[in-house]
Motif scaffolding. Structure first.
Motif, PDB file in Angstrom:
ATOM      1  N   ILE A   1       0.839  -1.202   0.000  1.00  0.00           N
ATOM      2  CA  ILE A   1       0.000   0.000   0.000  1.00  0.00           C
ATOM      3  C   ILE A   1       0.874   1.253   0.000  1.00  0.00           C
ATOM      4  N   GLU A   2       1.901   1.273   0.833  1.00  0.00           N
ATOM      5  CA  GLU A   2       2.794   2.433   0.886  1.00  0.00           C
ATOM      6  C   GLU A   2       3.443   2.694  -0.472  1.00  0.00           C
ATOM      7  N   GLY A   3       3.941   1.646  -1.102  1.00  0.00           N
ATOM      8  CA  GLY A   3       4.569   1.801  -2.408  1.00  0.00           C
ATOM      9  C   GLY A   3       3.584   2.257  -3.468  1.00  0.00           C
ATOM     10  N   TYR A   4       2.394   1.686  -3.444  1.00  0.00           N
ATOM     11  CA  TYR A   4       1.364   2.036  -4.426  1.00  0.00           C
ATOM     12  C   TYR A   4       0.962   3.502  -4.273  1.00  0.00           C
ATOM     13  N   VAL A   5       0.730   3.922  -3.035  1.00  0.00           N
ATOM     14  CA  VAL A   5       0.330   5.306  -2.769  1.00  0.00           C
ATOM     15  C   VAL A   5       1.433   6.272  -3.200  1.00  0.00           C
ATOM     16  N   ALA A   6       2.679   5.917  -2.916  1.00  0.00           N
ATOM     17  CA  ALA A   6       3.804   6.773  -3.296  1.00  0.00           C
ATOM     18  C   ALA A   6       3.944   6.870  -4.816  1.00  0.00           C
ATOM     19  N   ASP A   7       3.736   5.764  -5.510  1.00  0.00           N
ATOM     20  CA  ASP A   7       3.894   5.744  -6.966  1.00  0.00           C
ATOM     21  C   ASP A   7       2.710   6.345  -7.718  1.00  0.00           C
ATOM     22  N   SER A   8       1.553   6.447  -7.068  1.00  0.00           N
ATOM     23  CA  SER A   8       0.353   6.925  -7.763  1.00  0.00           C
ATOM     24  C   SER A   8      -0.167   8.250  -7.207  1.00  0.00           C
ATOM     25  N   ASP A   9       0.724   9.050  -6.651  1.00  0.00           N
ATOM     26  CA  ASP A   9       0.367  10.386  -6.152  1.00  0.00           C
ATOM     27  C   ASP A   9      -0.779  10.368  -5.151  1.00  0.00           C
ATOM     28  N   GLY A  10      -0.724   9.466  -4.200  1.00  0.00           N
ATOM     29  CA  GLY A  10      -1.690   9.450  -3.113  1.00  0.00           C
ATOM     30  C   GLY A  10      -2.931   8.620  -3.322  1.00  0.00           C
ATOM     31  N   VAL A  11      -3.084   7.979  -4.470  1.00  0.00           N
ATOM     32  CA  VAL A  11      -4.257   7.140  -4.724  1.00  0.00           C
ATOM     33  C   VAL A  11      -4.017   5.759  -4.117  1.00  0.00           C
ATOM     34  N   SER A  12      -4.989   5.273  -3.384  1.00  0.00           N
ATOM     35  CA  SER A  12      -4.879   3.952  -2.763  1.00  0.00           C
ATOM     36  C   SER A  12      -5.173   2.846  -3.766  1.00  0.00           C
ATOM     37  N   PRO A  13      -4.621   1.654  -3.551  1.00  0.00           N
ATOM     38  CA  PRO A  13      -4.927   0.533  -4.446  1.00  0.00           C
ATOM     39  C   PRO A  13      -6.327  -0.017  -4.192  1.00  0.00           C
ATOM     40  N   SER A  14      -6.889  -0.672  -5.201  1.00  0.00           N
ATOM     41  CA  SER A  14      -8.177  -1.339  -5.042  1.00  0.00           C
ATOM     42  C   SER A  14      -7.953  -2.673  -4.329  1.00  0.00           C
TER      43      SER A  14
END
Length: 119
Positions: free
Chosen positions: A22-35
């Motif tokens: 989740i941390e990596g996904y949020v960092a890579d997608s400008d704050g958007v959380s993964p589904s």
């Protein structure tokens, strides 16, 4: 937001994997959380129900918050100021992570897992 892997004491392996994902996904997608589906694939689970249980455990332990009635509504809990790293140490970690071809969070998590140094 900078989170340190040492904050993850008391988590199971899957909980740590999900939190790191989740941390990596949020960092890579400008704050958007993964589904849920992306999280399921990211940690290698077969069911979305398993992700729900892992998220509930992470909320219970204070690592993240969930917002009701919103999709992708996961908010990482803030990092305590006492655990902030100095600027030179952050730069060193970023450099090592870049050389390894990964994010600083994933790099530190992998190093701690490899050495068994998780609290």
């Amino acid at each position: 937001m900078t989170r340190l892997p040492c904050e993850r004491g008391g988590l199971t392996l899957k909980q740590r994997q999900l939190l790191t994902f989740i941390e990596g996904y949020v960092a890579d997608s400008d704050g958007v959380s993964p589904s849920f589906d992306e999280m399921r694939q990211g940690v290698g689970l077969r069911s979305k129900n398993g992700i729900g249980r892992l998220l509930d455990a992470l909320v219970e332990r204070g690592h993240l918050h969930r917002l009701s009635r919103r999709s992708r509504a996961i908010v990482l809990a803030p990092t305590p100021a006492a655990l902030e790293l100095s600027a030179p140490m952050q730069a060193r970690i970023r450099n090592l992570a870049a050389r390894a071809g990964t994010t600083p969070h994933a790099f530190l998590s992998a190093v701690l897992d490899a050495h068994g140094d998780r609290p």
